[in-house]
Design a protein around this motif. Structure first.
Motif, short mmCIF file in Angstrom:
data_model
loop_
_atom_site.label_atom_id
_atom_site.label_comp_id
_atom_site.label_asym_id
_atom_site.label_seq_id
_atom_site.Cartn_x
_atom_site.Cartn_y
_atom_site.Cartn_z
N PHE A 675 -2.56 6.24 4.38
CA PHE A 675 -1.75 4.81 4.28
C PHE A 675 -3.49 3.72 4.70
CE2 PHE A 675 1.71 7.20 6.76
CZ PHE A 675 2.45 6.18 6.71
N ARG A 676 -2.94 2.65 3.39
CA ARG A 676 -4.04 1.76 3.65
C ARG A 676 -3.32 0.31 3.46
NH1 ARG A 676 -7.01 5.19 4.89
NH2 ARG A 676 -9.38 5.69 4.78
N THR A 677 -2.95 -0.31 4.68
CA THR A 677 -2.77 -1.83 5.54
C THR A 677 -0.96 -1.71 4.28
OG1 THR A 677 -4.93 -2.94 5.13
CG2 THR A 677 -2.74 -4.69 4.71
N ASP A 678 -1.23 -1.30 2.82
CA ASP A 678 0.09 -2.02 2.18
C ASP A 678 0.58 -0.94 0.86
OD1 ASP A 678 0.52 -4.05 3.40
OD2 ASP A 678 -0.02 -5.20 2.20
N ALA A 679 -0.41 0.07 1.08
CA ALA A 679 -0.64 1.15 -0.12
C ALA A 679 -0.19 2.62 1.52
CB ALA A 679 -1.44 1.66 -0.44
N ILE A 680 1.07 3.22 0.33
CA ILE A 680 1.40 4.82 0.87
C ILE A 680 -0.03 5.87 -0.28
CG2 ILE A 680 2.39 7.07 1.02
CD1 ILE A 680 4.75 4.19 1.25
N TYR A 681 0.01 7.13 0.30
CA TYR A 681 -1.24 7.60 -0.84
C TYR A 681 0.09 8.89 -0.74
CZ TYR A 681 -4.69 4.44 -1.51
OH TYR A 681 -5.31 3.21 -1.85
N THR A 682 0.20 9.61 -1.92
CA THR A 682 1.46 10.80 -1.26
C THR A 682 0.95 12.21 -2.36
OG1 THR A 682 3.24 11.53 -1.52
CG2 THR A 682 3.11 9.35 -2.79
N SER A 683 1.21 13.81 -2.32
CA SER A 683 0.97 14.12 -2.97
C SER A 683 2.39 14.70 -4.22
CB SER A 683 0.85 15.80 -2.25
OG SER A 683 1.68 16.00 -1.05
N ALA A 684 3.19 13.69 -3.64
CA ALA A 684 4.68 14.02 -3.50
C ALA A 684 4.66 12.83 -5.12
CB ALA A 684 5.80 14.00 -3.02
N PRO A 685 5.37 13.22 -6.64
CA PRO A 685 5.54 12.41 -7.52
C PRO A 685 6.46 10.83 -7.19
CG PRO A 685 6.02 14.31 -8.58
CD PRO A 685 5.54 15.02 -6.87
N VAL A 686 6.47 9.76 -7.25
CA VAL A 686 7.06 8.58 -6.74
C VAL A 686 7.53 8.05 -7.92
CG1 VAL A 686 7.07 6.99 -5.83
CG2 VAL A 686 5.19 8.24 -4.35
N ASP A 687 9.20 7.54 -7.64
CA ASP A 687 9.76 7.38 -8.60
C ASP A 687 10.43 5.90 -8.17
OD1 ASP A 687 11.78 7.93 -7.20
OD2 ASP A 687 12.80 9.36 -8.63
N TRP A 688 10.04 5.14 -7.76
CA TRP A 688 10.45 3.95 -7.52
C TRP A 688 10.52 2.64 -8.16
CZ3 TRP A 688 6.97 4.42 -2.17
CH2 TRP A 688 7.59 5.04 -1.49
N GLU A 689 11.52 2.22 -8.71
CA GLU A 689 11.46 0.61 -9.24
C GLU A 689 10.74 -0.13 -8.85
OE1 GLU A 689 14.47 -1.01 -12.10
OE2 GLU A 689 15.02 0.05 -11.18
N TYR A 690 9.43 -0.42 -10.11
CA TYR A 690 9.27 -1.55 -9.54
C TYR A 690 9.69 -3.07 -10.20
CZ TYR A 690 5.33 -5.06 -8.74
OH TYR A 690 4.76 -7.01 -8.58
N GLY A 691 10.36 -3.58 -9.37
CA GLY A 691 10.95 -5.07 -9.62
C GLY A 691 10.36 -6.45 -10.27
N GLY A 692 9.18 -6.25 -9.10
CA GLY A 692 8.22 -7.84 -9.32
C GLY A 692 8.29 -8.02 -8.67
#
Length: 732
Positions: A675-692
């Motif tokens: 974790f870095r403040t507002d960021a997550i680092y993961t080994s799993a693919p992430v498919d969260w849609e970015y709405g802007g």
């Protein structure tokens, strides 16, 4: 490798072994000597603490410790001794989706079979269960930081580790007396406009200098302070008062000769000066004299008669990412143009934090009869000290083997863009109410639920469910030198402080409820002191991002991108200024004859020494700052940490029409790497849609192939850079 190379390698290894052994023996001796000195220091502190007029802050600065370390050794120096344990109320909640209304059924429940038992405090034990809440009604901002000159009394933590002791509120009237506003101190709208300062932008590596009047290339020599000041003012007018370094980091010259980077910075700042120049000693009300010795973004301040200048790093505002000085200057112009429609008297000050606080102060209501038209009251020094000692900032955590595999199937970085803006809609205002264990237990179910969802800060005893296999949810005082860590071991019990947002997340997380016992708390009236300010900044941020997407000129596109990041810094660091940490003054003195160390100012401690100077710093405690609102910073930081774990996004579920969820708890156990403040680092693919929208997760790095799990910060940042490059290459 052949057998000859192998044999040669073994020989080299044996030589290294022989070099290491004497150094290890020397290190052991030094550690033993250091332990003796620590013991002598602690005995001296205890002895000095018997003096009837002894003050914790004075002893702390002389000892080079924090006030809370001194109070832990001499509890009598705190406002009160360690408080007795009050009756506690326990709140637990099952795994349940957030629905329309938080209306839990409250009842007495024993611990689940196999769950770790703790000694129950006296009094009613109320349990929160079967909770469901409407995401739209969740307040996004509960609690964070400030340490007063007189620290609150310490309270014990669990787990049996040698950890930092968090303070408690004293029992009875002594503790109740903390719940007041500082007399004659409130945040009011300023009746003056800040003075604009002329700026120049210098690439210390190439010598290119850009200001409003033109562009020149300078011969900076070794880029010492003397060479920069001489070269710049031979070409540019004396009216320039800020020189932003865009590249080159001249303050890191000779860093290899120093044990710590900060020492190299101090040596550069204190280098010889041209004739007539001195370190700045006088400034106006909106300015600060002396240097700020920071390892990466220092601020040097000098004067020549009535002429003043700061040399600063543009890294305070944004990472220039290789932009030339002309582009960086264009970014500041675009920044001012984007803010001007929302803040008519906007002036860009030296740092984003100063700019952020000044812009906020100009949104304070002034209309007669309006709520808080007389100003937002500043909490008592004791409450501010409690918040400083018991609440942290962004979550920074590197998760290493064996918690995660040595090799992972991929690397993905997702970051919540402009995240803090999402957590400024509701903040605590006025003087908080104290809600101790007995008071919480006496509340109705609805009152308890409302209290936990309101802007609040709670002292809690936490028990992690047996079988928990995911990341930790609540911060706790960490062993060693780290400030906070996040316990995750199933069955573990610990005591800590946490904001309402995090307590709610622990109770209503999508995996399994944590057991929470309320020991004490602060509960504020809900208001929106930050909403107008953050809304204006959000609109400026969005307009700059849109311009960056559509502009046809590549330089202007880059300038607008950088300017949008500067708006983020204004919000991020502007919120940080509300925490109003103790003032740390730094300074330097020349060595005496024969290299003798001169006497330091009263209460100062030595921080570095060079061939010619010593540097020192002094903790001067808290100023009477009318803009000190750690309760606001605390609320935003707590909500942001909770949102790293689970948050509603701007995207909707097509089947239900409800917001989709994102966060670490919506990824597989064992897949979170950092974790870095507002960021997550993961080994799993992430498919969260970015709405802007502010707070939405944006994919910033991706390497969908096997990686070695990072074990150090250096390895982490290396993978971070590779992941971002790989994602950028995909889009080419």
């Amino acid at each position: 490798m052949d057998s000859k190379a192998y044999s040669g390698g073994l020989a080299e290894l044996r030589a290294l072994r022989d070099d290491i052994k004497p150094l290890q023996r020397e290190l052991s001796k030094l550690q033993a000597d250091l332990a003796k000195l620590h013991s002598r220091r602690d005995r001296q502190i205890v002895q000095l603490g018997t003096y009837e007029k002894a003050k914790a802050d004075r002893i702390a600065t002389s000892a080079g410790l924090s006030v809370i370390d001194v109070v832990a050794l001499v509890p009598a120096l705190g406002p009160q001794g360690a408080s007795g344990e009050a009756p506690s109320s326990q709140v637990t909640g099952p795994d349940s989706p957030e629905a329309q209304e938080a209306a839990p059924a409250m009842k007495e429940v024993p611990a689940a079979p196999g769950e770790a038992q703790t000694a129950e405090p006296a009094g009613t034990v109320a349990c929160l269960s079967a909770a469901s809440t409407d995401p739209a009604s969740e307040p996004d901002a509960p609690a964070v930081s400030e340490q007063a000159a007189a620290e609150p009394a310490p309270a014990a933590t669990g787990s049996g580790e040698d950890v930092r002791v968090l303070p408690s509120i004293p029992d009875g009237g002594d503790g109740d007396s903390w719940f007041r506003a500082e007399p004659g101190l409130a945040s009011q709208r300023p009746n003056f406009k800040q003075a604009a300062r002329a700026m120049a932008f210098l690439d210390a590596a190439t010598g290119v200098l850009v200001w409003q009047g033109g562009t020149v290339r300078l011969d900076l020599g070794r880029a010492s302070v003397a060479e920069i000041l001489t070269a710049v003012y031979a070409q540019a007018p004396a009216t320039i008062e800020r020189i932003y370094i865009t590249a080159g980091d001249p303050w890191h010259q000779g860093a290899e000769r120093h044990e710590f980077l900060k020492d190299a910075v101090a040596a550069w700042l204190n280098g010889p000066l041209p004739e007539g120049w001195t370190v700045e000693s006088t400034r106006g009300k909106d300015r600060q004299a002396g240097h700020l010795v920071h390892p990466r973004n220092p601020v040097g301040r000098w004067q020549r008669g009535d002429q003043h200048v700061d040399i600063r790093s543009v890294g305070e505002w944004f990472d220039p990412e290789g932009a030339d000085p002309a582009t960086v200057r264009a970014a500041f112009v675009e920044l001012w143009k984007a803010l001007r429609p929302h803040f008519e008297d906007v002036v860009l000050m030296g740092s984003p934090s100063q700019t952020g606080r000044d812009l906020w102060s100009r949104t304070i209501p002034t209309k007669a009869g309006a709520r808080w038209a007389d100003g937002f009251p500043v909490m008592s020094q004791e409450i501010r000290g409690l918040l400083h000692a018991t609440a942290g900032q962004g979550r920074t955590e590197l998760i290493t083997p064996p918690r995660v595999p040595e090799r992972v199937p991929g690397w993905y970085e997702v970051d919540r863009t402009f995240a803090y803006a999402k957590h400024t809609w509701a903040s605590g205002v006025g003087v908080p109410r104290r809600i101790n264990a007995a008071a919480f237990a006496a509340m109705s179910e609805k009152e308890q639920t409302n209290a936990l969802f309101a802007p609040s800060h709670w002292q809690v005893r936490v028990t992690i469910p047996k079988g928990w296999s995911h990341v930790g949810l609540l911060p706790a005082p960490a062993p060693g030198e780290r400030s906070w860590h996040y316990p995750y071991e199933g069955g573990r019990t610990f005591t800590t402080w946490a904001g309402g947002a995090e307590v709610n997340l622990a109770l209503r997380n999508p995996i399994a409820p944590w057991r929470i016992e309320i020991l004490d708390g602060l509960l504020w009236e809900s208001g929106d002191p930050l909403k107008s300010w953050s809304t204006k900044l959000r609109e400026a941020w969005q307009s700059l991002r849109a311009t960056a997407e559509l502009h046809g000129d590549e330089q202007q596109k880059q300038a607008c991108r950088l300017a949008s990041r500067a708006v983020r810094s204004i919000l991020l660091y502007g919120i940080g200024t509300f925490a109003q940490r103790p003032r740390i003054t730094t300074g330097s003195l020349e060595l005496g004859a024969g290299g003798a160390v001169p006497d330091l100012p009263d209460g100062a401690r030595l921080t570095g020494i060079t061939d010619t100077h010593v540097t020192w710093e002094r903790n001067q405690g808290f100023a009477r700052d009318q803009y000190a609102h750690p309760e606001w910073a605390a609320g935003v930081w707590s909500a942001a940490r909770a949102a790293l774990l689970s948050v509603s996004t701007s995207s909707k579920d097509p089947a239900t029409g409800k917001p989709l969820k994102a966060g670490a708890l919506h990824l597989p156990p064992g897949s979170i790497l950092a974790f870095r403040t507002d960021a997550i680092y993961t080994s799993a693919p992430v498919d969260w849609e970015y709405g802007g929208e502010p707070g939405d997760y944006l994919l910033k790095g991706r390497m969908p192939w096997e990686q070695t799990t990072p074990r150090t910060d250096e390895e982490f940042y290396y993978l971070q850079g590779l992941g971002r490059q790989a994602l950028e290459a995909e889009g080419m």
